[in-house]
Enzyme design. Structure first.
Site, PDB file in Angstrom:
ATOM      1  N   ALA A   1       0.875  -0.974  -0.318  1.00  0.00           N
ATOM      2  CA  ALA A   1       0.267  -0.251  -0.010  1.00  0.00           C
ATOM      3  C   ALA A   1       0.646   1.444   0.531  1.00  0.00           C
ATOM      4  O   ALA A   1       1.833   1.272   0.275  1.00  0.00           O
ATOM      5  CB  ALA A   1      -0.811  -0.321   1.040  1.00  0.00           C
TER       6      ALA A   1
ATOM      7  N   GLU B   1      -0.657  -8.907  -0.924  1.00  0.00           N
ATOM      8  CA  GLU B   1      -2.259  -9.299  -0.819  1.00  0.00           C
ATOM      9  C   GLU B   1      -3.065  -9.529  -2.045  1.00  0.00           C
ATOM     10  O   GLU B   1      -4.466  -9.726  -1.989  1.00  0.00           O
ATOM     11  CB  GLU B   1      -2.466  -8.885   0.555  1.00  0.00           C
ATOM     12  CG  GLU B   1      -1.825  -8.874   1.847  1.00  0.00           C
ATOM     13  CD  GLU B   1      -2.154  -7.976   3.044  1.00  0.00           C
ATOM     14  OE1 GLU B   1      -2.164  -6.324   2.545  1.00  0.00           O
ATOM     15  OE2 GLU B   1      -2.668  -7.741   4.011  1.00  0.00           O
TER      16      GLU B   1
ATOM     17  N   GLU C   1       4.398  -4.621   7.131  1.00  0.00           N
ATOM     18  CA  GLU C   1       3.552  -4.196   8.072  1.00  0.00           C
ATOM     19  C   GLU C   1       4.583  -4.032   9.304  1.00  0.00           C
ATOM     20  O   GLU C   1       4.004  -2.919   9.906  1.00  0.00           O
ATOM     21  CB  GLU C   1       2.455  -4.193   7.777  1.00  0.00           C
ATOM     22  CG  GLU C   1       1.401  -4.017   6.392  1.00  0.00           C
ATOM     23  CD  GLU C   1       1.748  -5.568   5.614  1.00  0.00           C
ATOM     24  OE1 GLU C   1       2.515  -6.372   5.295  1.00  0.00           O
ATOM     25  OE2 GLU C   1       1.192  -5.448   4.554  1.00  0.00           O
TER      26      GLU C   1
HETATM   27  N1  CO8 Z   1       4.566   3.519  -0.730  1.00  0.00           N
HETATM   28  C1  CO8 Z   1       5.061   4.379  -1.162  1.00  0.00           C
HETATM   29  N2  CO8 Z   1       5.457   4.333  -1.345  1.00  0.00           N
HETATM   30  C2  CO8 Z   1       6.766   3.499  -1.726  1.00  0.00           C
HETATM   31  C3  CO8 Z   1       6.918   2.407  -1.692  1.00  0.00           C
HETATM   32  C4  CO8 Z   1       5.371   2.502  -0.572  1.00  0.00           C
HETATM   33  N3  CO8 Z   1       5.070   1.067  -0.632  1.00  0.00           N
HETATM   34  N4  CO8 Z   1       7.266   1.195  -1.269  1.00  0.00           N
HETATM   35  C5  CO8 Z   1       8.945   1.764  -2.423  1.00  0.00           C
HETATM   36  N5  CO8 Z   1       8.264   3.114  -2.389  1.00  0.00           N
HETATM   37  C6  CO8 Z   1       8.593   4.034  -3.188  1.00  0.00           C
HETATM   38  C7  CO8 Z   1       9.868   4.491  -2.575  1.00  0.00           C
HETATM   39  O1  CO8 Z   1       9.147   5.245  -1.594  1.00  0.00           O
HETATM   40  C8  CO8 Z   1      11.322   5.331  -3.244  1.00  0.00           C
HETATM   41  O2  CO8 Z   1      10.463   6.466  -3.799  1.00  0.00           O
HETATM   42  P1  CO8 Z   1      11.690   7.658  -3.771  1.00  0.00           P
HETATM   43  O3  CO8 Z   1      12.331   7.652  -4.766  1.00  0.00           O
HETATM   44  O4  CO8 Z   1      10.503   8.932  -3.896  1.00  0.00           O
HETATM   45  O5  CO8 Z   1      12.142   8.315  -2.872  1.00  0.00           O
HETATM   46  C9  CO8 Z   1      10.761   4.210  -4.677  1.00  0.00           C
HETATM   47  O6  CO8 Z   1       9.196   4.064  -4.968  1.00  0.00           O
HETATM   48  C10 CO8 Z   1      11.764   3.063  -4.900  1.00  0.00           C
HETATM   49  O7  CO8 Z   1      11.899   2.901  -3.917  1.00  0.00           O
HETATM   50  P2  CO8 Z   1      13.064   2.287  -3.203  1.00  0.00           P
HETATM   51  O8  CO8 Z   1      14.176   3.792  -3.387  1.00  0.00           O
HETATM   52  O9  CO8 Z   1      13.267   1.839  -1.866  1.00  0.00           O
HETATM   53  O10 CO8 Z   1      13.553   1.510  -3.994  1.00  0.00           O
HETATM   54  P3  CO8 Z   1      14.634  -0.247  -3.193  1.00  0.00           P
HETATM   55  O11 CO8 Z   1      14.928  -0.697  -4.459  1.00  0.00           O
HETATM   56  O12 CO8 Z   1      15.564   0.669  -2.486  1.00  0.00           O
HETATM   57  O13 CO8 Z   1      14.277  -0.633  -2.101  1.00  0.00           O
HETATM   58  C11 CO8 Z   1      12.201  -1.915  -1.270  1.00  0.00           C
HETATM   59  C12 CO8 Z   1      13.070  -1.620  -2.767  1.00  0.00           C
HETATM   60  C13 CO8 Z   1      12.697  -3.170  -0.835  1.00  0.00           C
HETATM   61  C14 CO8 Z   1      10.366  -2.406  -2.304  1.00  0.00           C
HETATM   62  C15 CO8 Z   1      11.674  -0.789  -0.349  1.00  0.00           C
HETATM   63  O14 CO8 Z   1      10.917   0.171  -1.367  1.00  0.00           O
HETATM   64  C16 CO8 Z   1       9.818  -0.921   0.298  1.00  0.00           C
HETATM   65  O15 CO8 Z   1      10.796  -1.672   1.803  1.00  0.00           O
HETATM   66  N6  CO8 Z   1       9.392  -0.555   0.187  1.00  0.00           N
HETATM   67  C17 CO8 Z   1       7.848  -0.624   1.349  1.00  0.00           C
HETATM   68  C18 CO8 Z   1       7.202  -2.130   1.270  1.00  0.00           C
HETATM   69  C19 CO8 Z   1       6.534  -1.872   2.549  1.00  0.00           C
HETATM   70  O16 CO8 Z   1       6.662  -2.047   3.292  1.00  0.00           O
HETATM   71  N7  CO8 Z   1       5.675  -2.379   2.202  1.00  0.00           N
HETATM   72  C20 CO8 Z   1       3.832  -2.671   3.063  1.00  0.00           C
HETATM   73  C21 CO8 Z   1       3.206  -1.613   2.648  1.00  0.00           C
HETATM   74  S1  CO8 Z   1       1.709  -1.354   3.570  1.00  0.00           S
HETATM   75  C22 CO8 Z   1       0.448  -2.275   3.130  1.00  0.00           C
HETATM   76  O17 CO8 Z   1       1.496  -2.849   2.691  1.00  0.00           O
HETATM   77  C23 CO8 Z   1      -0.563  -2.374   4.050  1.00  0.00           C
HETATM   78  C24 CO8 Z   1      -1.648  -3.242   3.658  1.00  0.00           C
HETATM   79  C25 CO8 Z   1      -2.988  -2.611   3.674  1.00  0.00           C
HETATM   80  C26 CO8 Z   1      -3.881  -1.312   3.547  1.00  0.00           C
HETATM   81  C27 CO8 Z   1      -3.646  -1.435   1.695  1.00  0.00           C
HETATM   82  C28 CO8 Z   1      -4.620  -0.231   1.660  1.00  0.00           C
HETATM   83  C29 CO8 Z   1      -4.349   0.217   0.363  1.00  0.00           C
END
Ligand code: CO8
Length: 257
Positions: free
Chosen positions: A65, A111, A131
């Site tokens: 998300a 999910e 999460e």
């Molecule tokens: N949300 C918003 N932006 C994101 C997300 C995300 N989940 N994941 C990545 N991005 C963005 C980053 O902020 C970054 O943007 P910017 O360049 O502007 O800083 C861009 O995408 C590229 O990401 P990274 O630079 O972090 O790329 P890496 O290769 O270094 O890392 C990862 C990749 C490991 C996937 C890393 O981006 C990461 O950990 N992302 C978050 C993963 C996460 O925690 N997901 C769970 C989110 S919570 C959730 O899903 C709850 C679900 C229930 C609610 C549903 C309602 C819709």
């Protein structure tokens, strides 16, 4: 309809949705949900569409998300609006949906893949429910669907530590049905969808209902449900056609009725 976060196409009898927010690794926000609902509704309204494939980019199916959209939300607001409940419509798609997953399928991305009927993964796929590392827990079904797919031990491991599992582990655990080379992913998913779309739609939809019922009821009730659906298919022209074609050693021409 013009889509901002998706690419929506038809390939023959298949509806193909590609998540398209590369700047955010396809993070799921309210626009993605609104557009996915619209795409699914259009595919369901189109009688020619027999199956749907949903995919992302090579780098990410969806990294969860959208954390930036969620970070300042307040309890009372998300409780009152029943935040996330809109995704139930996606899980309730009646036509078969295949997830073709490459790269990250994390949090809401994992999910969303699990809301599909089965997952075909590329060797690069990484699944996880991170999460917990954000101070929350899965909210789009991760604690329930992942547990049903891979069992308690693996689900607890993933949900409590937030670690990712690779495609091989995901296949071993029963989360994904097939793992293929990255360059084969979309073709493999489209070929599976094409096979499904070539079959009788009522039988395909009932098969999906029957398997899904296994998660909702007792064995006795599930068997009764399956048997009644089986009986009812003998009221279709396609059952007569399918069996006649077998006996006459020819290909069936299903009319989807
Ligand atoms: N949300 C918003 N932006 C994101 C997300 C995300 N989940 N994941 C990545 N991005 C963005 C980053 O902020 C970054 O943007 P910017 O360049 O502007 O800083 C861009 O995408 C590229 O990401 P990274 O630079 O972090 O790329 P890496 O290769 O270094 O890392 C990862 C990749 C490991 C996937 C890393 O981006 C990461 O950990 N992302 C978050 C993963 C996460 O925690 N997901 C769970 C989110 S919570 C959730 O899903 C709850 C679900 C229930 C609610 C549903 C309602 C819709």
């Amino acid at each position: 309809m013009a889509y901002e976060t998706l690419i929506v196409e038809t390939r023959g009898n298949i509806g193909l949705v590609t998540l398209n927010r590369p700047q955010a690794l396809n993070a799921l926000n309210s626009t993605v949900l609104k557009e996915l609902k619209a795409a699914y509704a259009a595919f369901h309204a189109d009688e020619a569409i027999g199956a749907i494939v949903i995919t992302g980019s090579e780098r990410a199916f969806a990294a969860g998300a959208d954390i930036k959209e969620m970070q300042s939300l307040q309890f009372a607001d998300i409780y009152k609006s029943d935040f996330i409940s809109g995704w139930d419509d996606i899980a309730k798609a009646r036509k078969p949906v295949i997830a073709a997953v490459s790269g990250f399928a994390l949090g809401g991305g994992c999910e969303l893949a699990m809301m599909c009927d089965f997952i075909i993964a590329s060797e690069t796929a990484k699944f996880g429910q991170p999460e917990i590392t954000l101070g929350v827990i899965p909210g789009m079904g991760g604690s329930q669907r992942l547990t049903r797919a891979v069992g308690k031990a693996k689900a607890m491991d993933l949900v409590l530590t937030g670690r990712m599992m690779d495609a091989a582990e995901a296949e071993r655990s029963g989360l994904v049905s097939r793992v293929v080379a990255p360059e084969r992913l979309l073709d493999e998913a489209l070929a599976a969808a094409e096979k499904i779309a070539s079959l009788s739609q009522p039988s395909v939809m009932m098969a999906k209902e029957a398997v899904n019922r296994a998660f909702e009821t007792t064995l006795e009730e599930g068997l009764r449900f399956e048997r009644r659906l089986f009986h009812s298919l003998f009221a279709t022209d396609d059952q007569k056609e399918g069996m006649a074609a077998f006996v006459e050693k020819r290909k069936p021409a299903f009319q989807h009725r």
